[in-house]
Design a protein around this motif. Structure first.
Motif, PDB file in Angstrom:
ATOM      1  N   PHE A   3       0.875  -1.170   0.000  1.00 11.90           N
ATOM      2  CA  PHE A   3       0.000   0.000   0.000  1.00 11.90           C
ATOM      3  C   PHE A   3       0.917   1.227   0.000  1.00 11.90           C
ATOM      4  CE2 PHE A   3      -2.017  -3.529   2.050  1.00 11.90           C
ATOM      5  CZ  PHE A   3      -3.272  -3.552   1.456  1.00 11.90           C
ATOM      6  N   THR A  31      -5.593   1.094  -0.134  1.00 17.47           N
ATOM      7  CA  THR A  31      -6.112   0.857  -1.493  1.00 17.47           C
ATOM      8  C   THR A  31      -6.738  -0.537  -1.486  1.00 17.47           C
ATOM      9  OG1 THR A  31      -3.972  -0.093  -2.179  1.00 17.47           O
ATOM     10  CG2 THR A  31      -4.307   2.256  -2.610  1.00 17.47           C
ATOM     11  N   LYS A  32      -7.190  -1.004  -2.642  1.00 17.79           N
ATOM     12  CA  LYS A  32      -7.672  -2.377  -2.865  1.00 17.79           C
ATOM     13  C   LYS A  32      -8.742  -2.822  -1.872  1.00 17.79           C
ATOM     14  CE  LYS A  32      -3.334  -3.664  -2.742  1.00 17.79           C
ATOM     15  NZ  LYS A  32      -1.989  -4.209  -2.921  1.00 17.79           N
ATOM     16  N   ASN A  47       7.653  -3.115  -0.505  1.00 16.57           N
ATOM     17  CA  ASN A  47       6.456  -3.213  -1.329  1.00 16.57           C
ATOM     18  C   ASN A  47       6.578  -4.472  -2.202  1.00 16.57           C
ATOM     19  OD1 ASN A  47       5.157  -2.272  -4.194  1.00 16.57           O
ATOM     20  ND2 ASN A  47       4.082  -1.372  -2.461  1.00 16.57           N
ATOM     21  N   ASP A  48       5.442  -5.046  -2.607  1.00 15.00           N
ATOM     22  CA  ASP A  48       5.525  -6.270  -3.426  1.00 15.00           C
ATOM     23  C   ASP A  48       6.275  -6.054  -4.746  1.00 15.00           C
ATOM     24  OD1 ASP A  48       3.452  -4.707  -4.386  1.00 15.00           O
ATOM     25  OD2 ASP A  48       1.932  -6.275  -4.344  1.00 15.00           O
ATOM     26  N   THR A  49       6.218  -4.824  -5.280  1.00 16.64           N
ATOM     27  CA  THR A  49       6.910  -4.583  -6.552  1.00 16.64           C
ATOM     28  C   THR A  49       8.430  -4.557  -6.353  1.00 16.64           C
ATOM     29  OG1 THR A  49       6.663  -2.218  -6.178  1.00 16.64           O
ATOM     30  CG2 THR A  49       5.016  -3.276  -7.553  1.00 16.64           C
ATOM     31  N   ILE A  74       3.549  -5.359 -10.648  1.00 18.28           N
ATOM     32  CA  ILE A  74       2.443  -6.236 -10.251  1.00 18.28           C
ATOM     33  C   ILE A  74       1.204  -5.851 -11.047  1.00 18.28           C
ATOM     34  CG2 ILE A  74       0.912  -6.942  -8.339  1.00 18.28           C
ATOM     35  CD1 ILE A  74       3.642  -7.815  -7.578  1.00 18.28           C
ATOM     36  N   GLY A 122      -4.197  -5.202  -7.353  1.00 18.99           N
ATOM     37  CA  GLY A 122      -3.809  -3.814  -7.649  1.00 18.99           C
ATOM     38  C   GLY A 122      -2.703  -3.820  -8.684  1.00 18.99           C
ATOM     39  N   THR A 123      -2.190  -2.635  -9.008  1.00 19.96           N
ATOM     40  CA  THR A 123      -1.049  -2.587  -9.919  1.00 19.96           C
ATOM     41  C   THR A 123      -0.035  -1.539  -9.458  1.00 19.96           C
ATOM     42  OG1 THR A 123      -0.289  -2.331 -12.196  1.00 19.96           O
ATOM     43  CG2 THR A 123      -2.164  -0.976 -11.562  1.00 19.96           C
ATOM     44  N   ASN A 124       1.229  -1.801  -9.774  1.00 19.21           N
ATOM     45  CA  ASN A 124       2.297  -0.895  -9.342  1.00 19.21           C
ATOM     46  C   ASN A 124       3.611  -1.374  -9.941  1.00 19.21           C
ATOM     47  OD1 ASN A 124       3.716   1.053  -7.899  1.00 19.21           O
ATOM     48  ND2 ASN A 124       3.650  -0.052  -5.946  1.00 19.21           N
ATOM     49  N   GLU A 179       4.407   3.623  -7.085  1.00 17.00           N
ATOM     50  CA  GLU A 179       2.969   3.697  -6.770  1.00 17.00           C
ATOM     51  C   GLU A 179       2.207   4.231  -7.982  1.00 17.00           C
ATOM     52  OE1 GLU A 179       0.990   2.528  -4.499  1.00 17.00           O
ATOM     53  OE2 GLU A 179       2.551   1.753  -3.171  1.00 17.00           O
TER      54      GLU A 179
HETATM   55  C1  BGC Z   1      -0.767  -0.554  -3.873  1.00 15.55           C
HETATM   56  C2  BGC Z   1       0.687  -0.832  -4.171  1.00 15.55           C
HETATM   57  C3  BGC Z   1       0.875  -2.294  -4.550  1.00 15.55           C
HETATM   58  C4  BGC Z   1      -0.081  -2.670  -5.677  1.00 15.55           C
HETATM   59  C5  BGC Z   1       0.048  -4.126  -6.096  1.00 15.55           C
HETATM   60  C6  BGC Z   1      -1.644  -1.034  -5.002  1.00 15.55           C
HETATM   61  O1  BGC Z   1      -2.986  -0.873  -4.659  1.00 15.55           O
HETATM   62  O2  BGC Z   1      -0.978   0.823  -3.672  1.00 15.55           O
HETATM   63  O3  BGC Z   1       1.490  -0.530  -3.052  1.00 15.55           O
HETATM   64  O4  BGC Z   1       2.196  -2.501  -4.948  1.00 15.55           O
HETATM   65  O5  BGC Z   1      -1.407  -2.418  -5.265  1.00 15.55           O
HETATM   66  O6  BGC Z   1      -0.189  -4.982  -5.036  1.00 15.55           O
END
Ligand code: BGC
Length: 533
Positions: free
Chosen positions: A160, A176-177, A211-213, A235, A239-241, A275
Motif C-alpha cells: 500500500f 487501497t484495494k 512493497n511487493d513490486t 504487479i 492492484g497494480t504498481n 505507486e
Molecule cells: C498498492 C501498491 C501495490 C499494488 C500491487 C496497489 O494498490 O498501492 O502498493 O504494490 O497495489 O499490489
C-alpha cells in the motif's frame, strides 16, 4: 463472431459507440508515456506527497541481488486479498527453498465499520505465531532472554502507499484495494505491527518494510539465469504498481545527509516504488468513461489511484458489470429482464449513474419505463463487485459456437439467462475493457524503461526518442499478479502496446516480460540483505 448479427443498425451503432469508449489510439499511448515520465520526475523532486504526481517512494533498498545471496529469512506479506508468512532459504545459486502459510484476510478486520489497526495487527501477529508453531517451533521454545538478544529478522511486504523514511519506517498514506482501517492512516505500520508481535511475545523483529513490486524486482534479479538486467518489477494483480532502480542523483527529494552517507559507501542507485496506481489522478490524460467514474465512486479511496482502477483485477469485472447494466437500460441487451423498483436503491448513486461528458447518455433508472412480459433481475446484477475479473477471463477465452462457457459464467455470477446475442455483446465488452487495461499497462512499462535509459534510449522533454549513454541492452521486466499471469492475452496485449509506444516495434523487442514468481516472499527475504545501515 461479429456485431453484424445485430439486425437493427441503430442498436448496433449504439453498442459500437459504447465499445469504442474503451479504445486507445497510438497518439494517446505516446502522450501517456511522456506524461508518465513527467509525473515520475515531479514525484522524485517533491518532498511532500500530492495526488498531482506519482508518489515515487524511496525504498532504501540499494543492492540488486545477483543470485549468490544465502541464508534464512522470514517474510510477512500483506497484499490485496491474502496475508502470507514465509521463511525463505536462499541457496546462493539462484534457487531457494520456502515454507509458507497463507490466509485470506477477514473482511470485517479489513474494512468493517469498526475496523481498528490494533485488532488488525493483533490478527496478523496471531498468524505469525501459527506459522512459527508449525514450521519453526524451535524459536518459540527458546528462552525469552535468548530471543530478545537474537530475534528472528523479518521483512514486511506491505503493498500500500507509504511514506517511507528509512528501511524500517513507513507511514501509511492511504489504503487501497478495498482496505479501510482509518486509524492506521498517517501511522508507521512497522511500529503497529511490531507492537502486536511484542504483545504476542513473539521473537520476531521487523527489519525492513517493503512493497511487493520491490520484492518482485529483487526476486527476478536473484532468480534470472540470463545476463539481462531487471529494470522493473511490476504487479498486475488485485492492484497494480511498479518499482525500478533510480540513480541517487535523480532522487532529488532524498535527505542530503542520507544521500551523502550512501554515496560514501559507494552506492549509486536506490529502488523507487513508483505507486503508479496513482498516475494521473487529475485525469489529464486517462481515458474516462462513465463506468470508470462510477467504479471510482464505489471505492473507499475515491478520486485517487485512478490508473489502477482502469487496469487491475479488483476493478475490471466491476467495469464490465456496469456496462452490462447500462446496455440493458438502453434496451440493447437482456431485453427479457425488467428493472424492478426495489432494485433501484441498490444501484450506486441512488439509482442513477452520474453523468459524464462521454457520448453515451445514461438514462436515470427512475425514469426508465417498465417493459411488459419481463423477468426481474437477481439482486446480484445490482450488487457491486459481483462480477469478478476471474469470471471475465473465462468469458475471454470462450470459443464455443454458442458461447456456452459465457452462458454458464453469467448464470453463476449474476444469475441471468442470456441469449446468444447478449453473450456476444458481453464478450465484446469484456474484450474491450481488458484490452484497454493491458494497453494502459504498457504505457507504464515503456515509461519506466525509457526513464532508466537502459535500452539505449530515453525521451526528450518534447517527447522525442533520443540515444543515451547507456549500453544498448536487452532488459527484463519481472511481472507478477493474477491478471498478468492468468488473464488470457493480457501479456500479449502489453507487448502489442509496447510496440505502439515511442519504443516502436524495433526497440520494444529489447524488453523481455518475464513472470517473476513470488516477489513478495523471496524478494522480501532478499530485502533483509539489500540495504545499508
Ligand atoms: C498498492 C501498491 C501495490 C499494488 C500491487 C496497489 O494498490 O498501492 O502498493 O504494490 O497495489 O499490489
Amino acid at each position: 463472431m461479429s456485431l453484424e448479427e445485430i439486425d437493427d443498425i441503430q442498436e448496433r451503432r449504439a453498442i459500437e459507440r459504447t465499445l469504442a469508449q474503451f479504445d486507445i489510439s497510438q497518439e494517446t499511448i505516446q502522450k501517456g508515456v511522456a506524461y508518465f515520465i513527467k509525473q515520475m520526475e515531479e514525484g522524485l523532486s517533491n518532498e511532500t506527497y500530492s495526488n498531482d504526481f506519482l508518489p515515487m517512494i524511496p525504498s532504501f533498498i540499494t543492492h540488486i541481488p545477483d543470485g549468490s545471496e544465502t541464508g534464512l529469512s522470514l517474510a510477512a506479506d500483506l497484499g490485496g486479498t491474502n496475508f502470507r508468512i514465509c521463511s525463505v532459504n536462499l541457496n546462493g545459486d539462484h534457487t531457494f527453498d520456502m515454507e509458507q502459510f497463507k490466509r485470506k484476510v477477514d473482511t470485517t478486520l479489513m474494512n468493517g465499520e469498526d475496523a481498528t489497526s490494533e485488532e488488525f495487527f493483533a490478527y496478523l501477529a496471531r498468524q505469525v505465531r501459527y506459522f512459527l508453531n508449525k514450521h519453526h517451533k524451535f524459536y518459540l521454545e527458546k528462552s525469552e532472554s535468548d530471543l530478545s538478544k537474537n530475534p528472528i529478522k523479518m521483512s514486511f511486504t506491505f503493498s500500500f502507499p507509504i511514506n517511507q523514511t528509512s528501511i524500517d519506517k513507513g507511514t501509511l498514506i492511504r489504503w487501497t484495494k478495498g482496505y479501510n482501517i482509518p486509524d492506521a492512516v498517517g501511522k508507521d505500520v512497522v511500529t503497529l505491527f511490531q507492537y502486536a508481535l511484542d504483545e504476542a511475545k513473539l521473537p520476531v523483529k521487523i527489519v525492513a518494510i517493503t512493497n511487493d513490486t520491490v520484492g518482485t524486482l529483487l526476486a527476478n534479479s536473484y532468480s534470472t539465469l540470463t545476463q539481462s538486467k531487471t529494470v522493473l518489477g511490476a504487479i498486475f494483480g488485485t492492484g497494480t504498481n511498479g518499482a525500478y532502480p533510480e540513480k541517487l542523483e535523480n532522487i532529488k527529494k532524498l535527505d542530503p545527509k542520507i544521500r551523502a552517507h550512501l554515496e560514501s559507501k559507494g552506492v549509486k542507485d536506490m529502488i523507487i516504488n513508483t505507486e503508479w496506481g496513482s498516475f494521473d489522478n487529475k485525469l489529464e490524460f486517462l481515458p474516462t468513461t462513465i463506468y470508470d467514474e462510477t467504479v471510482d465512486s464505489e471505492t473507499s479511496n475515491a478520486g485517487v489511484h485512478l490508473f489502477e482502477k482502469r487496469i487491475s483485477g479488483m476493478f475490471l469485472g466491476e467495469i464490465v458489470r456496469l456496462v452490462i447494466l447500462d446496455l440493458h437500460r438502453r434496451k440493447l441487451i437482456l431485453n427479457n429482464y425488467e428493472l424492478g423498483e426495489d432494485t433501484l436503491k441498490n444501484m450506486s448513486g441512488g439509482g442513477s449513474i452520474r453523468k459524464s461528458d462521454s457520448s453515451t447518455t445514461l438514462i436515470s433508472l427512475t425514469n426508465y419505463p417498465r417493459r411488459p412480459n419481463t423477468k426481474r433481475f437477481s439482486h446480484l446484477v445490482y450488487t457491486e463487485w459481483s462480477l469478478s475479473t476471474e469470471n471475465l477471463s473465462r468469458i475471454q477465452v470462450d470459443d464455443s459456437t454458442e458461447l456456452s462457457v459465457t452462458e454458464l459464467v453469467l448464470e453463476e455470477a449474476l444469475h441471468i439467462n442470456t441469449t446468444y446475442l447478449d453473450r456476444l455483446i458481453i464478450k465484446k465488452v469484456t474484450n474491450a475493457v481488458s484490452q484497454r487495461a493491458a494497453l494502459l499497462a504498457s504505457i507504464a512499462i515503456a515509461a519506466v524503461v525509457l526513464k532508466t535509459g537502459r535500452t539505449g534510449l530515453t525521451l526528450s522533454d518534447d517527447g522525442q526518442l533520443v540515444q543515451t549513454k547507456h549500453n544498448d541492452e536487452i532488459v527484463e521486466v519481472g511481472v507478477d499478479g493474477a491478471v498478468v499471469e492468468f488473464y488470457p492475452g493480457f501479456r500479449k496485449t502489453i507487448i502489442k502496446g509496447l510496440k505502439l509506444t515511442q519504443l516502436g516495434e524495433q526497440y520494444s523487442s529489447k524488453i523481455e516480460i518475464v513472470i517473476a514468481k513470488d516477489g513478495s516472499g523471496v524478494g522480501a527475504a532478499l530485502c533483509t540483505k539489500s540495504y545499508i545501515e
